[in-house]
Design an enzyme around this catalytic site. Structure first.
Site, short mmCIF file in Angstrom:
data_model
loop_
_atom_site.label_atom_id
_atom_site.label_comp_id
_atom_site.label_asym_id
_atom_site.label_seq_id
_atom_site.Cartn_x
_atom_site.Cartn_y
_atom_site.Cartn_z
N LEU A 100 -5.72 1.47 -6.97
CA LEU A 100 -5.47 0.31 -6.12
C LEU A 100 -5.80 -0.90 -6.98
O LEU A 100 -6.72 -0.84 -7.82
CB LEU A 100 -6.38 0.32 -4.88
CG LEU A 100 -6.11 1.42 -3.84
CD1 LEU A 100 -7.15 1.37 -2.72
CD2 LEU A 100 -4.71 1.30 -3.27
N ASP A 101 -5.08 -2.00 -6.77
CA ASP A 101 -5.37 -3.21 -7.54
C ASP A 101 -6.80 -3.68 -7.26
O ASP A 101 -7.39 -3.34 -6.23
CB ASP A 101 -4.41 -4.34 -7.14
CG ASP A 101 -2.97 -4.02 -7.49
OD1 ASP A 101 -2.74 -3.18 -8.38
OD2 ASP A 101 -2.07 -4.62 -6.87
N LYS A 102 -7.31 -4.52 -8.15
CA LYS A 102 -8.69 -5.01 -8.00
C LYS A 102 -8.88 -5.70 -6.64
O LYS A 102 -9.92 -5.56 -6.00
CB LYS A 102 -8.98 -5.99 -9.15
CG LYS A 102 -10.41 -6.41 -9.26
CD LYS A 102 -10.63 -7.22 -10.53
CE LYS A 102 -11.98 -7.87 -10.55
NZ LYS A 102 -12.20 -8.69 -11.74
N LYS A 187 3.26 -5.38 -3.60
CA LYS A 187 3.35 -6.84 -3.85
C LYS A 187 4.72 -7.21 -4.40
O LYS A 187 5.32 -8.21 -4.00
CB LYS A 187 2.26 -7.26 -4.84
CG LYS A 187 0.86 -7.17 -4.25
CD LYS A 187 -0.19 -7.43 -5.31
CE LYS A 187 -1.58 -7.21 -4.75
NZ LYS A 187 -2.59 -7.07 -5.80
#
Ligand code: URA
Length: 234
Positions: A100-102, A187
């Protein structure tokens, strides 16, 4: 397996601590006081006790984490805190299943079961990943059909059909289910529609649903039934 390695594997101590435990006669193997830290034991059948308490051995750990923002989905990093920093040392043999992205929060499974990890991540398996997405602008109803057809990303890649549901009360809030895991995929899918993701939370991966009782940063082990269902469908 050697007794001292077993002690490390169950998170009861380091190898040198295991040696000290043996010296202090704190460890028993099948009811007998252990004499040597390097003695061989059968980790599947032996009953190992530390101070009279049975130590459980399991080959694999399966952890559900509600990932908070600000930590990265890796096992080590030179500058950032990682998801492993949120777990006690005894679980540091696990690795995240996918990334998962930061700034993304929510469901992250961590395990040292390479087979399960591989199955869940394999592009061929089309495992569902469901996200709660907050958008900068209202989501149009046409987006539902566009997502179902397959969105073309900035690099020309055409995504597999995805299921989009728009919240009835708030058109900034949507739920997107995808079966892939390309870099920044959610995104980029909304960017392709001229919108922007302002908050992203993963709610589900395959059959595994984020436990809403877990606050961000909290974790728990998978239940036996969660694990069985996950294995069955992966
Ligand atoms: N898609 C994204 O854009 N980011 C994530 O962290 C997960 C899916």
């Amino acid at each position: 397996m050697r007794l001292d390695k077993f002690i490390v594997a169950v998170g009861a101590g380091s190898r040198s601590q295991a040696k000290a435990m043996v010296k202090a006669k704190r460890l028993t193997v099948n009811g007998q006081i252990a004499k040597k830290a390097d003695m061989k034991i059968d980790e599947e059948t032996a009953v190992i006790c530390l101070d009279g308490q049975v130590l459980d051995y399991s080959e694999f750990d399966y952890i559900m984490l509600n990932k908070p923002a600000g930590v990265i989905s890796a096992t080590e990093d030179a500058k950032d805190r990682t998801v492993l920093d949120l777990l006690p040392k005894r679980y540091h043999r696990v690795a995240p299943v996918g990334r998962l992205d930061k700034d993304t929060v929510g469901l992250l499974l961590l395990t040292n079961d390479g087979q399960l990890s591989h199955n869940l991540l394999s592009p061929k398996k089309h495992v569902d990943k469901c996200y709660q997405v907050t958008l900068e602008k209202n989501c149009s109803t046409e987006a539902v059909a566009q997502m179902a057809e397959g969105i073309e990303l900035d690099d020309g890649y055409v995504c597999l059909p995805a299921k989009l549901e728009i919240s009835e009360k708030n058109a900034h809030l949507v739920y997107l289910t995808i079966q892939e895991g390309k870099f920044h995929q959610v995104k980029r899918m909304f960017a392709a529609l001229g919108n922007r993701v302002t908050h992203l939370k993963r709610l589900r991966m395959g059959s595994l649903i984020l436990d809403e009782d877990l606050s961000e940063g909290d974790f728990r082990l998978l239940t036996a039934s969660e694990l069985a269902t996950l294995k069955e469908h992966s």
